[in-house]
Design an enzyme around this catalytic site. Structure first.
Site, PDB file in Angstrom:
ATOM      1  N   CYS A 100      13.980  -0.322  53.506  1.00  0.00           N
ATOM      2  CA  CYS A 100      13.932   0.669  54.578  1.00  0.00           C
ATOM      3  C   CYS A 100      13.464   2.026  54.019  1.00  0.00           C
ATOM      4  O   CYS A 100      12.309   2.164  53.639  1.00  0.00           O
ATOM      5  CB  CYS A 100      15.293   0.737  55.271  1.00  0.00           C
ATOM      6  N   HIS A 133      16.892  -5.054  56.567  1.00  0.00           N
ATOM      7  CA  HIS A 133      17.933  -4.850  55.550  1.00  0.00           C
ATOM      8  C   HIS A 133      18.544  -6.154  55.049  1.00  0.00           C
ATOM      9  O   HIS A 133      19.424  -6.707  55.726  1.00  0.00           O
ATOM     10  CB  HIS A 133      19.067  -4.008  56.145  1.00  0.00           C
TER      11      HIS A 133
END
Lengths: 220, 40
Positions: free
Chosen positions: A87, A195
């Site tokens: 991310c 994630h």
């Protein structure tokens, strides 16, 4: 096996990454402050976690890319140490020039936070070997700037050389060619927008992220 | 627009310094362009 998680001011998934690594691989995990000028010895993996380093000032990841520790991270990557940017970590790796492309505002201009279904495009990388014959993974995205952009020539090269590792089955943010994760040419630096650190055990909705951490540390 | 006050440099020197700042941090050349104007 030994891993380090870099902590930038504004990181907010650093401890998630530590727990995910410990529980899914049993690795010893050191937290490294972004101003450190030395990394622990004998690292097998360095993780740049998600968050909003420097409050996304200027551009996401732009300030963190110039943090002192990033010189050491780049040098370690040159030596072949695995580096995973998740991310905001992916944004930092692009800003640091360690991965090609850039992450733009999501096409719909909104923060997107939801589980996404991914194609495992290349299961022969250091980060995906444990997926074996599996070609699907579920992880959660949570970003406002996850729209991967690179010019057509770069995208062709990434696809042609097996550097596209994960692709969205339903593109949540307008990413070019639905790219969700890429590796560098040497294959030891990964950038991934979803994630794995939020998907490392079944109680979280998916344990597929554990496979990613297990892949990279099993190959160490 | 980002403004800088630079002292002790001629226009060419100032341009090359600001250009380096843009390349390194202020702009991301993968997705952004920039223009430098010198006001003496």
């Amino acid at each position: 096996v030994r891993a380090a998680v870099v902590v930038f001011p504004g990181s907010n998934c650093d401890r998630d990454c530590k727990v995910a690594l410990e529980r899914s691989t049993g690795a010893q995990v050191n937290m490294v402050w972004h101003q450190d000028t030395r990394l622990p010895d004998g690292l097998d993996l360095i993780v740049l976690p998600g968050g909003f380093s420097y409050g996304d000032y200027l551009r996401c990841g732009a300030m963190a890319a110039l943090s002192p520790v990033m010189r050491e991270v780049a040098a370690a990557a040159e030596r072949g140490v695995a580096v995973a940017g998740i991310c905001n970590g992916f944004q930092i790796l692009c800003e640091a020039g360690m991965l090609p492309g850039a992450l733009l505002r999501n096409a719909a201009l909104k923060y997107v936070c939801k589980p996404v279904s991914l194609d495992v495009v290349n299961a022969q990388t250091r980060f995906t070997a444990a997926f074996g014959a599996r070609r699907e993974a579920t992880m959660t995205v949570g970003n406002g700037e996850g729209n991967f952009f690179a010019d057509e020539e770069t995208l062709d090269r990434l696809e042609g050389e097996g550097q596209v590792v994960f692709r969205y089955r339903e593109n949540p943010n307008g990413s070019s060619r639905a790219v969700a994760g890429i590796v560098n040419r040497a294959g030891n630096v990964l950038g991934i927008m979803p994630h794995p650190d939020r998907a490392f055990e079944a109680e979280l909705g998916s344990a597929d992220g554990a496979l990613l951490f297990q892949s990279v540390l099993a190959s160490a | 627009v980002i403004e800088f006050d630079l002292t002790g440099e001629d226009a060419a020197g100032a341009r090359s310094r600001v250009d380096a700042m843009c390349q390194r941090l202020l702009a991301n050349p993968v997705i952004e362009g920039y223009r430098v104007d010198i006001a003496a």
